[in-house]
Motif scaffolding. Structure first.
Motif, PDB file in Angstrom:
ATOM      1  N   GLN A  39       8.489  27.083  53.324  1.00 25.97           N
ATOM      2  CA  GLN A  39       9.792  26.861  52.713  1.00 25.97           C
ATOM      3  C   GLN A  39       9.762  25.551  51.959  1.00 25.97           C
ATOM      4  OE1 GLN A  39      13.110  27.023  55.432  1.00 25.97           O
ATOM      5  NE2 GLN A  39      14.531  27.473  53.768  1.00 25.97           N
ATOM      6  N   ALA A  40       9.955  25.645  50.661  1.00 19.84           N
ATOM      7  CA  ALA A  40      10.039  24.463  49.811  1.00 19.84           C
ATOM      8  C   ALA A  40      11.503  24.048  49.692  1.00 19.84           C
ATOM      9  CB  ALA A  40       9.453  24.776  48.436  1.00 19.84           C
ATOM     10  N   PRO A  41      11.762  22.780  49.389  1.00 13.98           N
ATOM     11  CA  PRO A  41      13.143  22.318  49.269  1.00 13.98           C
ATOM     12  C   PRO A  41      13.935  23.151  48.276  1.00 13.98           C
ATOM     13  CG  PRO A  41      11.663  20.456  49.284  1.00 13.98           C
ATOM     14  CD  PRO A  41      10.797  21.685  49.207  1.00 13.98           C
ATOM     15  N   GLY A  42      15.104  23.617  48.712  1.00 17.34           N
ATOM     16  CA  GLY A  42      15.970  24.397  47.845  1.00 17.34           C
ATOM     17  C   GLY A  42      15.575  25.847  47.682  1.00 17.34           C
ATOM     18  N   ALA A  91       5.163  22.641  50.642  1.00 15.42           N
ATOM     19  CA  ALA A  91       6.259  23.217  51.423  1.00 15.42           C
ATOM     20  C   ALA A  91       6.066  22.852  52.882  1.00 15.42           C
ATOM     21  CB  ALA A  91       6.279  24.738  51.276  1.00 15.42           C
ATOM     22  N   GLN A 119       4.143  19.964  57.499  1.00 18.01           N
ATOM     23  CA  GLN A 119       4.327  19.726  56.085  1.00 18.01           C
ATOM     24  C   GLN A 119       3.007  19.724  55.332  1.00 18.01           C
ATOM     25  OE1 GLN A 119       7.381  19.225  54.398  1.00 18.01           O
ATOM     26  NE2 GLN A 119       6.102  19.402  52.576  1.00 18.01           N
TER      27      GLN A 119
END
Length: 124
Positions: A39-42, A91, A119
């Motif tokens: 999951q990447a930011p946003g 991500a 991370q």
């Protein structure tokens, strides 16, 4: 109680490699699937790779040919070997597990057990 503990994340330059590990404990199912998500930011959490107890694997198109998922049955550990890393691979990576569904597990909703995440940062 099922526990999944990830390790191996870090920072690397584009083109580099990392190997993520996920140590599983408390899992008593004989038919299961384990997966890696990121999951990447946003962005939404997405499936990266999955492997079941039969050794069948599945990969996201974006990582095919670069990432390899494997499992050490003796250590009850799943690995994600990541090569030729790209900045877009940056991500938080999560390990997940659950019983094996007919047709295989792939989506977030197919997995009920999750690790805390590790991370991965890839710089250009």
């Amino acid at each position: 109680q099922v526990q999944l503990v990830e390790s191996g994340g870090g920072s690397v330059q584009a083109g580099g490699s990392l190997r993520l590990s996920c140590a599983a404990s408390g899992y008593g199912y004989t038919s299961y699937c384990m997966g890696w998500f990121r999951q990447a930011p946003g962005k939404e959490r997405e499936g990266v790779a999955a492997i079941d107890n039969n050794g069948s694997t599945r990969y996201a198109d974006s990582v095919k040919g670069r990432f390899t998922i494997s499992k050490d049955y003796a250590k009850n550990t799943v690995y994600l070997e990541m090569n030729s890393l790209k900045p877009e691979d940056t991500a938080m990576y999560y390990c997940a597990a659950d019983i094996l569904f007919h047709g295989g597990n792939w989506y977030v909703s197919d997995f009920g057990y999750w690790g805390q995440g590790t991370q991965v940062a890839v710089s250009s």
